[in-house]
Design a protein around this motif. Structure first.
Motif, PDB file in Angstrom:
ATOM      1  N   PRO A 164     -17.425  12.891  16.232  1.00  7.99           N
ATOM      2  CA  PRO A 164     -18.418  13.420  17.170  1.00  7.99           C
ATOM      3  C   PRO A 164     -18.543  14.943  17.044  1.00  7.99           C
ATOM      4  O   PRO A 164     -17.546  15.640  16.864  1.00  7.99           O
ATOM      5  CB  PRO A 164     -17.864  13.025  18.539  1.00  7.99           C
ATOM      6  CG  PRO A 164     -16.951  11.882  18.274  1.00  7.99           C
ATOM      7  CD  PRO A 164     -16.360  12.141  16.929  1.00  7.99           C
ATOM      8  N   VAL A 165     -19.779  15.413  17.161  1.00  9.03           N
ATOM      9  CA  VAL A 165     -20.062  16.844  17.016  1.00  9.03           C
ATOM     10  C   VAL A 165     -20.899  17.315  18.200  1.00  9.03           C
ATOM     11  O   VAL A 165     -21.923  16.709  18.530  1.00  9.03           O
ATOM     12  CB  VAL A 165     -20.831  17.144  15.712  1.00  9.03           C
ATOM     13  CG1 VAL A 165     -21.077  18.650  15.573  1.00  9.03           C
ATOM     14  CG2 VAL A 165     -20.081  16.615  14.499  1.00  9.03           C
ATOM     15  N   VAL A 216     -18.734  23.213  26.208  1.00  8.37           N
ATOM     16  CA  VAL A 216     -17.553  22.882  25.401  1.00  8.37           C
ATOM     17  C   VAL A 216     -16.579  22.027  26.205  1.00  8.37           C
ATOM     18  O   VAL A 216     -16.087  20.999  25.721  1.00  8.37           O
ATOM     19  CB  VAL A 216     -16.864  24.164  24.890  1.00  8.37           C
ATOM     20  CG1 VAL A 216     -15.544  23.822  24.199  1.00  8.37           C
ATOM     21  CG2 VAL A 216     -17.779  24.930  23.942  1.00  8.37           C
ATOM     22  N   VAL A 217     -16.287  22.427  27.434  1.00  8.44           N
ATOM     23  CA  VAL A 217     -15.338  21.678  28.273  1.00  8.44           C
ATOM     24  C   VAL A 217     -15.856  20.254  28.526  1.00  8.44           C
ATOM     25  O   VAL A 217     -15.090  19.274  28.448  1.00  8.44           O
ATOM     26  CB  VAL A 217     -15.078  22.409  29.599  1.00  8.44           C
ATOM     27  CG1 VAL A 217     -14.324  21.519  30.575  1.00  8.44           C
ATOM     28  CG2 VAL A 217     -14.297  23.695  29.349  1.00  8.44           C
ATOM     29  N   ARG A 218     -17.127  20.135  28.808  1.00  9.67           N
ATOM     30  CA  ARG A 218     -17.701  18.810  29.061  1.00  9.67           C
ATOM     31  C   ARG A 218     -17.541  17.911  27.839  1.00  9.67           C
ATOM     32  O   ARG A 218     -17.188  16.724  27.961  1.00  9.67           O
ATOM     33  CB  ARG A 218     -19.174  18.946  29.445  1.00  9.67           C
ATOM     34  CG  ARG A 218     -19.859  17.640  29.834  1.00  9.67           C
ATOM     35  CD  ARG A 218     -21.270  17.925  30.305  1.00  9.67           C
ATOM     36  NE  ARG A 218     -21.954  16.708  30.715  1.00  9.67           N
ATOM     37  CZ  ARG A 218     -22.618  15.908  29.884  1.00  9.67           C
ATOM     38  NH1 ARG A 218     -22.658  16.202  28.590  1.00  9.67           N
ATOM     39  NH2 ARG A 218     -23.222  14.821  30.336  1.00  9.67           N
ATOM     40  N   PHE A 219     -17.787  18.460  26.652  1.00 11.20           N
ATOM     41  CA  PHE A 219     -17.611  17.692  25.417  1.00 11.20           C
ATOM     42  C   PHE A 219     -16.147  17.280  25.244  1.00 11.20           C
ATOM     43  O   PHE A 219     -15.845  16.132  24.913  1.00 11.20           O
ATOM     44  CB  PHE A 219     -18.075  18.518  24.214  1.00 11.20           C
ATOM     45  CG  PHE A 219     -17.777  17.889  22.880  1.00 11.20           C
ATOM     46  CD1 PHE A 219     -18.496  16.797  22.428  1.00 11.20           C
ATOM     47  CD2 PHE A 219     -16.764  18.399  22.070  1.00 11.20           C
ATOM     48  CE1 PHE A 219     -18.218  16.210  21.193  1.00 11.20           C
ATOM     49  CE2 PHE A 219     -16.480  17.824  20.837  1.00 11.20           C
ATOM     50  CZ  PHE A 219     -17.211  16.725  20.399  1.00 11.20           C
ATOM     51  N   LEU A 220     -15.229  18.206  25.476  1.00 15.51           N
ATOM     52  CA  LEU A 220     -13.805  17.902  25.326  1.00 15.51           C
ATOM     53  C   LEU A 220     -13.356  16.817  26.299  1.00 15.51           C
ATOM     54  O   LEU A 220     -12.572  15.924  25.940  1.00 15.51           O
ATOM     55  CB  LEU A 220     -12.973  19.165  25.548  1.00 15.51           C
ATOM     56  CG  LEU A 220     -13.148  20.292  24.515  1.00 15.51           C
ATOM     57  CD1 LEU A 220     -12.392  21.533  24.948  1.00 15.51           C
ATOM     58  CD2 LEU A 220     -12.690  19.835  23.137  1.00 15.51           C
ATOM     59  N   GLU A 221     -13.864  16.870  27.516  1.00 15.98           N
ATOM     60  CA  GLU A 221     -13.500  15.859  28.497  1.00 15.98           C
ATOM     61  C   GLU A 221     -14.018  14.472  28.087  1.00 15.98           C
ATOM     62  O   GLU A 221     -13.325  13.460  28.246  1.00 15.98           O
ATOM     63  CB  GLU A 221     -14.036  16.243  29.873  1.00 15.98           C
ATOM     64  CG  GLU A 221     -13.312  17.418  30.510  1.00 15.98           C
ATOM     65  CD  GLU A 221     -11.854  17.105  30.770  1.00 15.98           C
ATOM     66  OE1 GLU A 221     -11.561  16.155  31.521  1.00 15.98           O
ATOM     67  OE2 GLU A 221     -10.994  17.806  30.191  1.00 15.98           O
ATOM     68  N   PRO A 230     -18.007   8.702  26.244  1.00 17.02           N
ATOM     69  CA  PRO A 230     -18.525   8.056  27.461  1.00 17.02           C
ATOM     70  C   PRO A 230     -19.189   9.058  28.401  1.00 17.02           C
ATOM     71  O   PRO A 230     -18.786  10.223  28.474  1.00 17.02           O
ATOM     72  CB  PRO A 230     -17.266   7.469  28.106  1.00 17.02           C
ATOM     73  CG  PRO A 230     -16.302   7.310  26.990  1.00 17.02           C
ATOM     74  CD  PRO A 230     -16.567   8.451  26.055  1.00 17.02           C
ATOM     75  N   VAL A 231     -20.199   8.592  29.090  1.00 13.69           N
ATOM     76  CA  VAL A 231     -20.883   9.438  30.079  1.00 13.69           C
ATOM     77  C   VAL A 231     -19.929   9.724  31.228  1.00 13.69           C
ATOM     78  O   VAL A 231     -19.279   8.809  31.753  1.00 13.69           O
ATOM     79  CB  VAL A 231     -22.150   8.731  30.599  1.00 13.69           C
ATOM     80  CG1 VAL A 231     -22.774   9.530  31.736  1.00 13.69           C
ATOM     81  CG2 VAL A 231     -23.145   8.539  29.462  1.00 13.69           C
ATOM     82  N   ILE A 232     -19.825  10.987  31.620  1.00 19.15           N
ATOM     83  CA  ILE A 232     -18.920  11.350  32.727  1.00 19.15           C
ATOM     84  C   ILE A 232     -19.681  11.922  33.931  1.00 19.15           C
ATOM     85  O   ILE A 232     -19.074  12.190  34.967  1.00 19.15           O
ATOM     86  CB  ILE A 232     -17.825  12.338  32.286  1.00 19.15           C
ATOM     87  CG1 ILE A 232     -18.457  13.637  31.755  1.00 19.15           C
ATOM     88  CG2 ILE A 232     -16.915  11.708  31.257  1.00 19.15           C
ATOM     89  CD1 ILE A 232     -17.425  14.712  31.428  1.00 19.15           C
TER      90      ILE A 232
END
Length: 238
Positions: A164-165, A216-221, A230-232
């Motif tokens: 994933p990118v 960036v944080v959202r992607f890492l989570e 998964p959608v968070i």
């Protein structure tokens, strides 16, 4: 040079992010980002501009990823650092769980550099970062107009990236346009591209730096939950 930013001692580390700067930059340019990510319990290691010593940068990335650092491991690159991170993963030189690529130079500018004020305008709208670059004796002015190794763009084949990118790109980037970035990311099998309004080339160090860090944080989570991201969160009311 490697700068280290560790998670607070009372919080378990959530992942490891290895940062690869862009042309002209040294590791200290990413102190703000490293401190912010580490506050959220990510362990961050920042290297210097890989165009200065590609073989040394490759060895440094391999060495860091071989250490007993928290997983998942993610490479984060800016400018040619993004290109370098992409080629390392596309060619399976290193194994990571994901990539964050900011300001990918789909087209690289070569030629005479403009004056310093013009270069700052191309790089960033953030007054704090502009002052930081002006005062940084290790920063190489004009390096944006030095081409990366000629084989890097082809080796950083977006279609060959198996992880994933997350992409970040300024809407006002004059060096690598948003349209070019869209075309590049459209070829990434598992890629997402976020545009940052009113942002110049240094997508992680503009006035939108808080927003880019949040992306960036959202992607890492999401990556921590699985490679299918998964959608968070979702907007429930328009």
């Amino acid at each position: 040079m490697t700068l280290s930013f560790d998670n607070p001692p009372h919080l378990a580390a959530r992942a490891t992010v290895v940062v690869l700067p862009g042309r002209g930059e040294d590791a200290t340019v990413y102190e703000r980002l490293g401190a912010r990510l580490s506050f959220d319990a990510y362990r961050v290691r920042v290297l210097d501009d890989p165009t200065r010593d590609p073989a040394g940068a490759t060895a440094a990335v391999k060495s860091l990823l071989a250490e007993d650092l928290p997983t998942p491991h993610v490479l984060l690159g800016s400018d040619t650092g993004a290109l370098f991170a992409a080629l390392l993963v596309a060619e399976r030189v290193v194994t990571v769980a994901g990539l964050v690529l900011a300001g990918v130079p789909v087209t690289t500018s070569v030629g005479k550099a403009p004056d310093w004020e013009a270069e700052l305008n191309i790089r960033t709208t953030c007054p704090t970062h502009r002052s930081r670059l002006t005062d940084d004796i290790a920063f190489q002015r004009g390096a944006l107009w030095t081409a990366p190794p000629p084989d890097w763009p082809d080796r950083a084949n977006p279609a060959a990236i198996p992880v994933p990118v997350a992409g970040l790109h300024g809407t006002d980037d004059p060096l690598s346009t948003l349209d070019d970035a869209r075309d590049w990311f459209a070829r990434v099998p598992h890629g997402e591209l976020v545009s940052l309004t009113g942002t110049a080339h240094d997508a992680l160090n503009n006035q939108t730096h808080r927003t880019s860090a949040a992306v960036v944080v959202r992607f890492l989570e999401r990556l921590r939950l699985g490679a299918d991201l998964p959608v968070i969160d979702r907007v429930e009311v328009p």
